[in-house]
Design an enzyme around this catalytic site. Structure first.
Site, short mmCIF file in Angstrom:
data_model
loop_
_atom_site.label_atom_id
_atom_site.label_comp_id
_atom_site.label_asym_id
_atom_site.label_seq_id
_atom_site.Cartn_x
_atom_site.Cartn_y
_atom_site.Cartn_z
N HIS A 128 42.11 23.36 55.24
CA HIS A 128 40.70 23.79 55.25
C HIS A 128 40.28 24.48 53.95
CE1 HIS A 128 40.23 22.60 59.35
NE2 HIS A 128 41.03 23.52 59.84
N ASP B 177 46.38 16.49 61.91
CA ASP B 177 45.96 17.74 62.55
C ASP B 177 44.67 17.44 63.32
OD1 ASP B 177 46.29 21.01 62.06
OD2 ASP B 177 44.23 20.38 62.48
N HIS C 176 42.07 19.02 63.59
CA HIS C 176 40.86 19.43 62.88
C HIS C 176 40.72 18.63 61.58
CE1 HIS C 176 42.14 23.01 65.27
NE2 HIS C 176 40.88 22.91 65.65
N ASP D 294 48.20 20.19 66.78
CA ASP D 294 47.22 20.76 67.70
C ASP D 294 46.37 19.70 68.41
OD1 ASP D 294 46.11 20.19 65.24
OD2 ASP D 294 45.36 22.22 64.85
ZN ZN Z 1 44.19 22.27 63.20
#
Ligand code: ZN
Length: 266
Positions: A93, A129, A131, A209
């Site tokens: 991120h 991931d 996200h 995740d």
């Molecule tokens: Zn994540």
């Protein structure tokens, strides 16, 4: 504690031969290929970066160690080793100029750019991931020789990655609670697209995740799906280095072990 338990799991298992190594030092020059000097300087800040990303004493050292491990992983992959960097903090991120979402320095993007700098002609990053790796996309966007492929839940944090970006960032958003079988189909399509890029090296943002019982997202994968993902990555036959991103369930040790068995073909 999740990582400590994962280390314990990997140290006590008997199915995979594992060689451990420690991260080395990192030059500012490597970090500055991906980030602004302002971001690097701000690591010393005593003010929190956002609600998820606090200022900790010595966070600069931890973040640099995490980068060092990603760089070491990349170099090992180029020498034919299969390798996973099992480090926190994660990185995907962190954008060129912004620390956010538990991420301070973008480990995988820094390693990908280092690979290009070191003579690799084409490097791909694949990010599973749950996200979207907005930071990796931001840093690799339209960089010659680099491509980014992400499969992620949408909508979800950080609410990016709904469509492709630039000429080299390919996003595969999936709705919350997508059945595992359908997730696998999307993942296969992602790998097909990645294959067309013909990378000579692949960096993997390995987040765990998308697991069914992860507290931060709503996907449905089981441990055997991470094994399957590992096996799919192995069948590409292209050197790959893996860097830990997220994964917040208590079952993280099992998920990482399953993935490693997959990429090792066990
Ligand atoms: Zn994540």
């Amino acid at each position: 504690m999740r990582i400590e338990r994962t280390v314990e799991k990997l140290r006590t298992q008997t199915e995979l031969p594992i060689v451990w190594s420690k991260p080395g030092a990192v030059d500012d020059a490597s970090i500055l290929r991906a980030h602004t000097p302002e971001l690097l300087a701000s690591l010393k800040s005593t003010e929190d970066f956002d609600a998820d990303t606090p200022a900790y004493p010595r966070i600069a050292n931890y973040a640099r160690a995490s980068v060092g491990a990603a760089l070491e992983a990349m170099r090992c992959a180029r020498q034919g080793e299969t390798v996973l960097s099992l480090m926190r903090p994660p990185g995907h991120h962190a954008t060129r100029n912004r620390i956010m979402g538990f991420c301070y320095l973008n480990n995988i993007a820094i390693a990908a750019l280092e690979a290009l700098h070191g003579g690799v002609k084409r490097v791909a990053v694949i990010d599973f991931d749950v996200h979207h790796g907005n930071g990796t996309e931001d840093i690799l966007l339209n960089r010659e020789g680099a491509a980014y492929f992400s499969i992620h839940q949408y909508p979800a944090y950080p609410e990016t990655g709904r469509a492709n970006a630039g000429n080299n960032c390919f996003n595969y958003p999936v709705p919350p609670a997508l059945p595992r079988g359908q997730y696998r189909e999307v993942f296969s399509s992602t790998l097909d697209q990645l294959g067309k890029f013909k990378p000579e090296l692949i960096g993997v943002s390995a987040g765990f995740d998308a697991y069914a019982r992860d507290p931060l997202a709503q996907e449905t994968l089981e441990a055997e799906d991470f094994y399957w993902i590992g096996k799919k990555m192995r069948t590409l036959g292209i050197p790959l280095f893996n860097v830990l991103e997220g994964g917040y369930s208590r079952d993280l040790p099992e998920l990482v072990f399953s993935y490693l068995k997959g990429i090792e073909g066990k």
